[in-house]
Write a protein that holds these residues in place. Structure first.
Motif, PDB file in Angstrom:
ATOM      1  N   THR A  81      46.052  41.961  79.213  1.00 30.04           N
ATOM      2  CA  THR A  81      44.520  41.689  79.684  1.00 30.04           C
ATOM      3  C   THR A  81      43.796  40.596  78.870  1.00 30.04           C
ATOM      4  OG1 THR A  81      44.165  43.992  80.785  1.00 30.04           O
ATOM      5  CG2 THR A  81      42.292  42.523  80.321  1.00 30.04           C
ATOM      6  N   GLY A  82      43.905  40.712  77.692  1.00 28.26           N
ATOM      7  CA  GLY A  82      43.108  39.844  76.774  1.00 28.26           C
ATOM      8  C   GLY A  82      43.746  38.482  76.784  1.00 28.26           C
ATOM      9  N   LEU A  83      45.204  38.458  76.786  1.00 27.34           N
ATOM     10  CA  LEU A  83      45.829  37.246  76.746  1.00 27.34           C
ATOM     11  C   LEU A  83      45.516  36.518  78.225  1.00 27.34           C
ATOM     12  CD1 LEU A  83      48.047  35.416  75.389  1.00 27.34           C
ATOM     13  CD2 LEU A  83      49.845  36.757  76.849  1.00 27.34           C
ATOM     14  N   ASN A  84      45.785  37.136  79.355  1.00 28.28           N
ATOM     15  CA  ASN A  84      45.639  36.576  80.515  1.00 28.28           C
ATOM     16  C   ASN A  84      44.191  35.737  80.633  1.00 28.28           C
ATOM     17  OD1 ASN A  84      48.050  36.846  81.725  1.00 28.28           O
ATOM     18  ND2 ASN A  84      47.230  38.130  83.611  1.00 28.28           N
ATOM     19  N   THR A  85      43.263  36.697  80.096  1.00 31.98           N
ATOM     20  CA  THR A  85      41.696  36.158  80.070  1.00 31.98           C
ATOM     21  C   THR A  85      41.547  34.842  79.171  1.00 31.98           C
ATOM     22  OG1 THR A  85      41.059  38.341  80.821  1.00 31.98           O
ATOM     23  CG2 THR A  85      39.502  36.913  80.055  1.00 31.98           C
ATOM     24  N   ALA A  86      42.006  35.288  77.963  1.00 26.75           N
ATOM     25  CA  ALA A  86      41.652  34.364  76.647  1.00 26.75           C
ATOM     26  C   ALA A  86      42.509  32.986  76.653  1.00 26.75           C
ATOM     27  CB  ALA A  86      41.829  35.150  75.463  1.00 26.75           C
ATOM     28  N   SER A  87      43.779  32.924  77.411  1.00 23.43           N
ATOM     29  CA  SER A  87      44.419  31.910  77.425  1.00 23.43           C
ATOM     30  C   SER A  87      43.693  30.583  77.994  1.00 23.43           C
ATOM     31  CB  SER A  87      45.733  31.883  78.387  1.00 23.43           C
ATOM     32  OG  SER A  87      45.300  32.619  79.852  1.00 23.43           O
ATOM     33  N   VAL A  88      42.825  30.742  78.801  1.00 26.00           N
ATOM     34  CA  VAL A  88      42.113  29.551  78.943  1.00 26.00           C
ATOM     35  C   VAL A  88      41.578  28.706  77.774  1.00 26.00           C
ATOM     36  CG1 VAL A  88      39.657  30.496  79.466  1.00 26.00           C
ATOM     37  CG2 VAL A  88      40.380  28.702  80.703  1.00 26.00           C
ATOM     38  N   PHE A  89      41.135  29.558  76.712  1.00 23.63           N
ATOM     39  CA  PHE A  89      40.456  29.047  75.667  1.00 23.63           C
ATOM     40  C   PHE A  89      41.653  28.337  74.759  1.00 23.63           C
ATOM     41  CE2 PHE A  89      37.322  32.488  76.827  1.00 23.63           C
ATOM     42  CZ  PHE A  89      36.377  31.439  77.022  1.00 23.63           C
ATOM     43  N   ILE A  90      42.972  28.590  74.991  1.00 24.99           N
ATOM     44  CA  ILE A  90      44.098  28.029  74.083  1.00 24.99           C
ATOM     45  C   ILE A  90      43.801  26.202  74.918  1.00 24.99           C
ATOM     46  CG2 ILE A  90      46.409  27.631  73.953  1.00 24.99           C
ATOM     47  CD1 ILE A  90      46.646  30.779  74.405  1.00 24.99           C
ATOM     48  N   GLY A  91      43.521  26.078  76.291  1.00 27.85           N
ATOM     49  CA  GLY A  91      43.604  25.003  76.612  1.00 27.85           C
ATOM     50  C   GLY A  91      42.247  24.213  76.274  1.00 27.85           C
ATOM     51  N   THR A  92      41.110  25.097  76.345  1.00 35.09           N
ATOM     52  CA  THR A  92      39.978  24.252  75.921  1.00 35.09           C
ATOM     53  C   THR A  92      39.866  23.993  74.533  1.00 35.09           C
ATOM     54  OG1 THR A  92      39.040  26.435  75.733  1.00 35.09           O
ATOM     55  CG2 THR A  92      38.368  25.398  77.802  1.00 35.09           C
TER      56      THR A  92
END
Length: 515
Positions: free
Chosen positions: A63-74
């Motif tokens: 759940t954390g990975l799915n949600t936080a992955s956008v911040f890898i891109g940003t």
């Protein structure tokens, strides 16, 4: 409409009315802002939907990975966003950032497994970081100083409009018995980036970027369009343009370049970077990440366990936060940036300790907890999000470009975005794990480090209200690098300029620059 040269491959047909143009600039800010808000609220809703959690078979870590992955891109988008905004121009950088965001949204909608969903969100985040940084720089440099607080503040205020739309859509699709319960909200997210691309041909390029690139005639026209309905001989327009010209000439005389190294080259640059760049990480670790992405888990600690009730709470929360963000933008414009931040941060600290205490009382005896305790805890959670929105929502994109001078503005904001997303990547990932393992103690920990942030703001932040970007230099450099009076004094009739004399000075200065 007046066709204006932009110095880039993107032409522009700009309204000659300053008021109409200002509204178009605000709409550009709003639709960019709504993309980020929609994303956060959508994930909030999806994390509550069984059709989403069961499809990907999620646990706290995934759940954390799915949600936080956008911040890898940003995180990675922020690394190159400043360079792109400086080299391509502000508007083209916004265009390419929005286009990449659309690609990420389409991939996210079509995701077949966790890996595809994570990659899609990385692409989405990468594009939104580029358009976000370029948009912040662009709006700060293009809006007239009298409306800058509102114009740039809205770049993040309408986060909650996007969030409200997402909350409403996920509430509506929550009853669907198919994967479209979460795919439909994902697909709709692309409407904001598309709207931004549609608006770009009708707004001009940044006048400061144009002057720096040698497009003096074009820059002066943009200053006139944004300040005096296209009248290039208006005293305010002449004053604004002369300030820009003088200040950028001074920076060039000091051998200041657009290199990313410039942000740490001198003591003054480092001071500007630390103060202006602090808004990103400060806003990230203030504590709103819990309710922004994991409202369901937060409400469960207070005893609200129904999925439907949690989705309804998500809708109400975003209406409340939007109202508070607009009030905060008004305070920042009238009261000042630093004062608004101090007020907001103090209220946040109080709320975090209260939430922690009430959540502990519920955790100690969940079966015996009264309705007053449960709803009291939820009420303070809502107050917290509203108090956060008062300062951090408008100031996140408003304060950094004001503090940073032209040569370091884009790269400095990119650094602030980079720092924000580095913190966000960690915090969005660990929050569900922390709430699961230590529950109410997470609020106490968060409240403690918020006290440190309050002290840093009180000691180091400077006030930028009522000044043009060039006039803010006097706070850091010790002097203003232009001979004309301050713009607001000219606008209010308290100072006057000899238009003919200043015209001659401008012509001589431009001629010297061309030689």
């Amino acid at each position: 409409m007046k066709k204006t040269s932009t110095g880039t491959w993107m032409p522009a047909w700009v309204p000659e009315s300053t008021l109409v143009l200002s509204f178009l600039l605000m709409i550009c800010a709003m639709v960019q802002s709504a993309t980020g808000g929609y994303d956060g609220s959508m994930l909030n809703g999806l994390n509550i939907l069984p059709s989403y959690t069961s499809y990907f078979n999620l646990n706290p870590a995934t759940t954390g990975l799915n949600t936080a992955s956008v911040f890898i891109g940003t995180f990675f988008g922020a690394v190159i966003s400043g360079v792109l905004a400086d080299r391509l121009g502000r508007r083209p950088a916004i265009f390419w950032g929005s286009a990449v965001t659309l690609v990420g949204i389409l991939l996210q909608t079509a995701a077949q497994n966790i890996a595809m969903f994570v990659v899609a969100r990385i692409v989405l985040g990468f594009g939104s970081a580029i358009s976000g940084v370029a948009g912040s720089v662009y709006l700060a440099e293009t809006f007239p100083s009298r409306w800058r607080a509102w114009g740039v503040g809205l770049l993040n205020d309408f986060y909650y409009v996007g969030a409200l739309i997402a909350a409403g859509i996920t509430l509506g699709t929550g009853e669907w018995n198919s994967t479209w319960a979460w795919r439909a909200p994902s697909l709709f997210q692309g409407i904001f980036s598309l709207a931004c691309i549609i608006i770009l041909p009708f707004i001009p390029e940044s006048p400061r970027w144009l002057v720096h690139e040698g497009f003096h005639k074009e820059a002066r026209l943009v200053v006139a369009l944004t300040n005096s309905d296209g009248n290039q001989s208006d005293p305010v327009t002449i004053t604004v343009y002369k300030e820009i010209l003088d200040t950028l000439n001074w920076e060039k005389s000091q051998d200041r370049t657009m290199s990313p190294k410039e942000i740490i080259k001198t003591p003054v640059a480092r001071k500007r970077l630390l103060i202006g760049g602090s808004a990103g990480p400060f806003s990230c670790i203030a504590g709103n990440i819990i309710a922004s992405y994991y409202l369901g888990s937060e409400l469960e600690t207070a005893g609200i366990t129904s999925n439907l009730e949690q989705l309804k709470a998500n809708v109400v929360l975003n209406v409340w936060c939007l109202a508070c963000a607009l009030v905060g933008t008004h305070l920042a414009a009238r009261w000042g940036r630093k004062s608004t931040a101090l007020l907001s941060q103090t209220l946040l600290i109080a709320c975090l300790f209260i939430i922690g205490g009430l959540s502990k009382m519920y955790a100690d005896d969940p079966d015996g907890a009264s309705n007053a305790l449960v709803y009291g805890d939820v009420a303070v959670m809502f107050l917290f999000q509203g108090f956060y929105s008062i300062a951090w929502t408008p100031l996140l994109y408003l304060y950094p470009p004001e503090v940073l001078n032209y040569s370091i503005r884009a790269n400095g904001i990119a650094f602030s975005s980079f720092a924000l997303n580095a913190f966000a990547l960690v915090f969005v990932y660990i929050m569900p794990i922390g709430l699961n393992n230590i529950g109410w103690k997470m609020y106490m920990v968060n409240g403690s480090w918020d006290i440190i942030i309050l002290v840093l703001i009180a000691v180091y932040w400077v006030e930028t209200k009522g000044k043009t970007l060039e006039e803010i230099d006097a706070i850091f450099e010790g002097e203003k690098h232009s001979s004309v009076p301050n713009v607001e004094l000219v606008r209010q009739g308290k100072e006057s300029v000899d238009v003919g004399k200043v015209e001659q000075q401008i012509m001589a200065e431009v001629q010297t620059m061309r030689e």
